[in-house]
Scaffold this active site. Structure first.
Site, PDB file in Angstrom:
ATOM      1  N   GLU A  99      -3.994  12.964 -59.562  1.00 21.22           N
ATOM      2  CA  GLU A  99      -3.045  13.584 -58.641  1.00 21.22           C
ATOM      3  C   GLU A  99      -1.648  13.555 -59.261  1.00 21.22           C
ATOM      4  O   GLU A  99      -1.342  12.670 -60.058  1.00 21.22           O
ATOM      5  CB  GLU A  99      -3.089  12.817 -57.324  1.00 21.22           C
ATOM      6  CG  GLU A  99      -2.193  13.322 -56.232  1.00 21.22           C
ATOM      7  CD  GLU A  99      -2.532  14.709 -55.726  1.00 21.22           C
ATOM      8  OE1 GLU A  99      -2.260  15.680 -56.454  1.00 21.22           O
ATOM      9  OE2 GLU A  99      -3.039  14.839 -54.607  1.00 21.22           O
ATOM     10  N   ASP A 103       2.379  10.688 -52.048  1.00 19.34           N
ATOM     11  CA  ASP A 103       3.522  10.668 -51.134  1.00 19.34           C
ATOM     12  C   ASP A 103       3.073  10.005 -49.830  1.00 19.34           C
ATOM     13  O   ASP A 103       2.862   8.800 -49.802  1.00 19.34           O
ATOM     14  CB  ASP A 103       3.974  12.122 -50.934  1.00 19.34           C
ATOM     15  CG  ASP A 103       5.347  12.263 -50.338  1.00 19.34           C
ATOM     16  OD1 ASP A 103       5.618  11.622 -49.318  1.00 19.34           O
ATOM     17  OD2 ASP A 103       6.154  13.031 -50.878  1.00 19.34           O
TER      18      ASP A 103
END
Length: 180
Positions: A99, A103
């Site tokens: 990735e 977040d």
């Protein structure tokens, strides 16, 4: 010019290269004797994935998955839409999800649970950038290159509204660009 939209460089091109090599060496050690399948979560992780797989000295296969939870905004909507699913059978595979940025973790948490139901031997997460201040899902990466503050970043695959992916570094996007 692309660089005119950048407030500051957060991670230089040289720092990226060095850290990706270091991470590739660690993954090589950790996956000895395993059936490694690297899954890139498109589009943001494609540059990181390409560099990372070249830094891994093991046989591996790759596949791609495209999901959306942002649209053209700067915060996750929390609704995950699968745009392109994996093509390969996951049964017995040691999956490494690659990735660009971790977040809130909502999207990756959803993906991880979904893929675990497909008979994988193991699932680990490698993220280029980790932004723990914003995490709302119960998720921690197994591998992370850089922990960053809560700033909106672009470059090295990361975008704002499909732009800035081609910057060779990670930069903080000027507020006036995304607060129009």
């Amino acid at each position: 010019m692309l660089k005119d939209a950048i407030e500051k460089v957060l991670v230089s091109e040289e720092e990226l290269k060095a850290k990706v090599q270091e991470l590739g060496s660690q993954i090589t050690r950790d996956y000895q004797g395993k059936d490694l399948l690297m899954v890139s979560v498109l589009k943001g992780s494609v540059i990181f994935m390409a560099d990372l797989m070249r830094a891994i000295d093991l046989p591996c296969t790759i596949d791609f998955m495209c999901v959306s939870s942002y649209g053209s905004g700067t915060k996750s909507s929390g609704v995950v839409k699968i745009i392109k699913d994996l093509d390969l059978d996951l049964h017995g595979k040691d999956l490494l999800i690659v990735e660009d940025i971790l977040d809130s973790g909502k999207t990756l948490h959803y993906i991880t649970r979904m893929l675990a139901d497909r008979g994988t031997a193991s699932i680990r997460i490698a993220t280029l950038l980790d932004k723990p201040e914003r995490r709302t899902a119960p998720l921690t990466p197994d591998y992370s290159c850089f922990t960053i503050p809560d700033e909106f970043v672009v470059g090295y695959g990361l975008d704002y509204d499909e732009r800035y992916r081609n910057l060779p570094y990670i930069g903080v996007l000027k507020r006036e660009v995304y607060e129009k």
